[in-house]
Design an enzyme around this catalytic site. Structure first.
Site, PDB file in Angstrom:
ATOM      1  N   HIS A 137       0.978  -1.084  -0.005  1.00 57.73           N
ATOM      2  CA  HIS A 137       0.024   0.260   0.092  1.00 57.73           C
ATOM      3  C   HIS A 137       0.908   1.285  -0.029  1.00 57.73           C
ATOM      4  O   HIS A 137       2.051   1.187   0.647  1.00 57.73           O
ATOM      5  CB  HIS A 137      -0.936   0.121   1.265  1.00 57.73           C
ATOM      6  CG  HIS A 137      -1.951   1.060   1.083  1.00 57.73           C
ATOM      7  ND1 HIS A 137      -2.130   2.301   1.210  1.00 57.73           N
ATOM      8  CD2 HIS A 137      -3.268   0.484   0.617  1.00 57.73           C
ATOM      9  CE1 HIS A 137      -3.203   2.741   1.077  1.00 57.73           C
ATOM     10  NE2 HIS A 137      -4.126   1.592   0.555  1.00 57.73           N
ATOM     11  N   ASP A 170      -8.123  -5.191  -0.299  1.00 56.81           N
ATOM     12  CA  ASP A 170      -8.589  -6.000  -1.187  1.00 56.81           C
ATOM     13  C   ASP A 170      -8.428  -7.499  -0.778  1.00 56.81           C
ATOM     14  O   ASP A 170      -9.201  -8.403  -1.438  1.00 56.81           O
ATOM     15  CB  ASP A 170      -8.133  -5.516  -2.274  1.00 56.81           C
ATOM     16  CG  ASP A 170      -8.394  -4.191  -2.932  1.00 56.81           C
ATOM     17  OD1 ASP A 170      -9.353  -3.996  -2.725  1.00 56.81           O
ATOM     18  OD2 ASP A 170      -7.522  -3.491  -3.355  1.00 56.81           O
TER      19      ASP A 170
HETATM   20  C1  COA Z   1      -0.605  -0.634  -3.962  1.00 55.21           C
HETATM   21  C2  COA Z   1       0.508  -0.321  -4.717  1.00 55.21           C
HETATM   22  C3  COA Z   1       0.362  -0.030  -6.028  1.00 55.21           C
HETATM   23  C4  COA Z   1       1.392   0.512  -4.176  1.00 55.21           C
HETATM   24  O1  COA Z   1       2.524   0.583  -4.724  1.00 55.21           O
HETATM   25  P1  COA Z   1       3.524   1.944  -4.694  1.00 55.21           P
HETATM   26  O2  COA Z   1       3.285   2.748  -3.167  1.00 55.21           O
HETATM   27  O3  COA Z   1       3.976   2.701  -5.756  1.00 55.21           O
HETATM   28  O4  COA Z   1       4.751   0.824  -4.240  1.00 55.21           O
HETATM   29  P2  COA Z   1       5.719   0.422  -5.361  1.00 55.21           P
HETATM   30  O5  COA Z   1       5.045  -0.020  -6.586  1.00 55.21           O
HETATM   31  O6  COA Z   1       6.996   1.175  -5.725  1.00 55.21           O
HETATM   32  O7  COA Z   1       6.496  -0.712  -4.613  1.00 55.21           O
HETATM   33  C5  COA Z   1       7.537  -0.807  -3.714  1.00 55.21           C
HETATM   34  C6  COA Z   1       8.316  -2.037  -3.753  1.00 55.21           C
HETATM   35  O8  COA Z   1       7.307  -3.143  -3.290  1.00 55.21           O
HETATM   36  C7  COA Z   1       7.257  -4.117  -4.071  1.00 55.21           C
HETATM   37  N1  COA Z   1       5.570  -4.572  -4.230  1.00 55.21           N
HETATM   38  C8  COA Z   1       4.657  -3.568  -3.800  1.00 55.21           C
HETATM   39  N2  COA Z   1       3.537  -4.357  -3.913  1.00 55.21           N
HETATM   40  C9  COA Z   1       3.766  -5.559  -4.020  1.00 55.21           C
HETATM   41  C10 COA Z   1       2.917  -6.562  -4.439  1.00 55.21           C
HETATM   42  N3  COA Z   1       1.592  -6.516  -4.283  1.00 55.21           N
HETATM   43  N4  COA Z   1       3.607  -7.843  -4.678  1.00 55.21           N
HETATM   44  C11 COA Z   1       4.900  -7.936  -4.894  1.00 55.21           C
HETATM   45  N5  COA Z   1       5.736  -7.045  -4.706  1.00 55.21           N
HETATM   46  C12 COA Z   1       5.380  -5.683  -4.463  1.00 55.21           C
HETATM   47  C13 COA Z   1       7.448  -3.593  -5.420  1.00 55.21           C
HETATM   48  O9  COA Z   1       7.715  -4.296  -6.200  1.00 55.21           O
HETATM   49  C14 COA Z   1       8.541  -2.671  -4.926  1.00 55.21           C
HETATM   50  O10 COA Z   1       9.760  -3.453  -4.746  1.00 55.21           O
HETATM   51  P3  COA Z   1      11.179  -2.900  -5.529  1.00 55.21           P
HETATM   52  O11 COA Z   1      11.370  -1.345  -4.752  1.00 55.21           O
HETATM   53  O12 COA Z   1      12.088  -3.783  -5.044  1.00 55.21           O
HETATM   54  O13 COA Z   1      10.919  -2.569  -6.862  1.00 55.21           O
HETATM   55  C15 COA Z   1       1.636  -1.874  -4.764  1.00 55.21           C
HETATM   56  O14 COA Z   1       1.594  -2.444  -3.497  1.00 55.21           O
HETATM   57  C16 COA Z   1       0.611  -2.924  -5.493  1.00 55.21           C
HETATM   58  O15 COA Z   1       0.930  -3.072  -6.753  1.00 55.21           O
HETATM   59  N6  COA Z   1      -0.048  -3.935  -4.910  1.00 55.21           N
HETATM   60  C17 COA Z   1      -0.708  -4.816  -5.511  1.00 55.21           C
HETATM   61  C18 COA Z   1      -2.040  -4.182  -6.257  1.00 55.21           C
HETATM   62  C19 COA Z   1      -3.110  -4.013  -5.045  1.00 55.21           C
HETATM   63  O16 COA Z   1      -3.339  -4.780  -3.981  1.00 55.21           O
HETATM   64  N7  COA Z   1      -3.802  -2.795  -5.207  1.00 55.21           N
HETATM   65  C20 COA Z   1      -4.719  -2.447  -4.153  1.00 55.21           C
HETATM   66  C21 COA Z   1      -4.247  -1.294  -3.306  1.00 55.21           C
HETATM   67  S1  COA Z   1      -5.376  -0.984  -2.009  1.00 55.21           S
END
Ligand code: COA
Length: 380
Positions: free
Chosen positions: A265, A316
């Site tokens: 998140h 979720d």
């Molecule tokens: C929610 C979300 C978009 C937040 O993203 P963010 O703040 O932009 O964080 P980032 O995408 O930069 O992720 C940070 C790190 O954690 C990892 N990471 C984050 N969520 C992950 C997941 N669900 N599965 C695997 N790795 C994940 C990323 O690969 C990244 O690793 P790195 O630094 O080695 O590349 C992200 O956690 C995600 O894609 N989650 C899955 C989708 C989801 O459940 N969305 C609903 C949110 S309520």
């Protein structure tokens, strides 16, 4: 003017809001000062809407009037149902169908014409109608694409109970109504998440409420935001069908560079407080049905993701198995998210109109400068 680049607007403060407060380190969420735990346990979705839109909890009389007004707005014009019928026949994806229908609802809204887009009273009336009609559209779409006729809404049921009634054609039992109502309360608002921000950007141009909500629905549909709840269930079903150990399945997915839906998140560093409540719901529904398979699978994945990746489940992750065990079709989980979050979108749009400034950030230009233009017939 600062030239610091904040990709994804991470950590950037863009507004003051009195709606919801999130403490991402402590795993705390409050709406207007009330904890999400207290509201989920003690307040209905209608009460929470009143709280978000009017700033305080309603008295019994205020709630009766508010909920009664909303219930009277549940029916949707036949033309909108015809559109929903066409979209179902064309196999449109549910979130796109909902987006199109909500956009069309403005054509039939008594306050959509002639009022200033910022008129608070007109927007409260429009907000009630939109919130009341969204479940009718979602249930009608789901039934039509499954080959059944829509079920007319009933005014004597709660917002949650009426939706389940329109979806299944049967009045839900008290447990199902209560679980679903709690899920609606949990999803109602969450700071400046992407879809809410999208609604704010649209309203900041002085576009109207229907435009703001239509923008927000499009934004919610993506897999990094609201679309994740459907993906969680599809993943769990895939794990189940693979016959693999869930932890092994997730390990393989991560090795493959995939993201695990329902984890991570932007704001929480610990378990999302909404996921805590929903995991209890998921467990109780499994126990009541005598099959805790989905819950156990989820817990195994949660423990692995936490220990190995330091990633905690978000809202979720457990809403997926909660809805699944209620018999709700997987591809309408995200429309259900919209059905709840519409309350938050409207509340933020009301705030935006009260103290509006056009939202217009900048990009750092990294393209070429000073190119020499040639006419098309002289280009190679
Ligand atoms: C929610 C979300 C978009 C937040 O993203 P963010 O703040 O932009 O964080 P980032 O995408 O930069 O992720 C940070 C790190 O954690 C990892 N990471 C984050 N969520 C992950 C997941 N669900 N599965 C695997 N790795 C994940 C990323 O690969 C990244 O690793 P790195 O630094 O080695 O590349 C992200 O956690 C995600 O894609 N989650 C899955 C989708 C989801 O459940 N969305 C609903 C949110 S309520």
């Amino acid at each position: 003017m600062s030239d610091e680049l904040k990709k994804g607007l991470e950590g950037v403060l863009v507004a003051e809001s009195g709606l919801s407060y999130i403490d991402g380190d402590e795993g705390r969420l409050v709406y207007r000062g009330y904890t999400i735990e207290d509201l989920a346990r003690g307040a209905s979705y209608e009460e929470v809407l009143y709280l978000l839109w009017h700033g305080e909890l309603p008295t019994e009389t205020e709630l009766d009037e508010f909920a009664g007004d909303m219930a009277a707005e549940r029916a949707v014009d036949d033309d909108v149902i015809d559109t929903v019928r066409d979209l179902a026949a064309a196999d449109e994806v549910p979130m796109a169908a909902v987006r199109t229908a909500v956009s069309e609802l403005s054509a039939f809204d008594a306050d959509a014409d002639g009022e200033e887009p910022t008129d608070r009273e007109a927007n409260l009336a429009k907000g009630k109608r939109l919130t009341a009609k969204l479940p009718t559209v979602i249930a009608a779409f789901t039934r039509l694409r499954d080959g059944e006729e829509p079920v007319e809404p009933r005014e004597d049921l709660s917002h949650a109970g009426n939706f389940l009634y329109m979806l299944n054609g049967e009045v839900p039992d008290d447990v199902m109504e209560e679980v679903f109502d709690q899920a609606l309360v949990l999803h109602a608002d969450h700071g400046l998440n992407a879809s809410t921000f999208s609604a704010m950007v649209t309203s900041s141009t002085l576009a109207d409420l229907h435009s703001a909500v239509t923008s927000a629905i499009g934004t919610l549909s993506g897999s990094l935001h609201g679309g994740a709840n459907q993906n969680v269930m599809e993943m769990l079903k895939e794990v189940d069908e693979s016959g693999k150990d869930p932890v092994q399945w997730v390990e393989d997915a991560l090795d493959n560079g995939d993201r695990v839906a329902g984890f991570g998140h932007r704001v929480y560093n610990v378990k999302d407080p909404r996921a805590k409540i929903l995991s209890e719901q998921s467990e109780e529904l499994g126990e009541a049905a005598g099959d805790t398979k989905w819950y156990e699978m989820s817990v195994a994945i949660e423990e692995y993701m936490q220990e190995e990746k330091g990633l905690a489940p978000n809202v979720d992750f457990y809403s997926a198995t909660t809805y699944y065990q209620m018999g709700i079709p997987t591809d309408i989980y995200t429309p259900i998210f919209a059905m709840s979050r519409v309350g938050g979108w409207i509340a933020h749009v009301l705030e935006q109109y009260e103290d509006n400034r056009l939202i217009r950030p900048r990009a750092r230009y990294v393209g070429p400068k000073d190119q020499t233009f040639t006419l098309i017939d002289e280009r190679e």
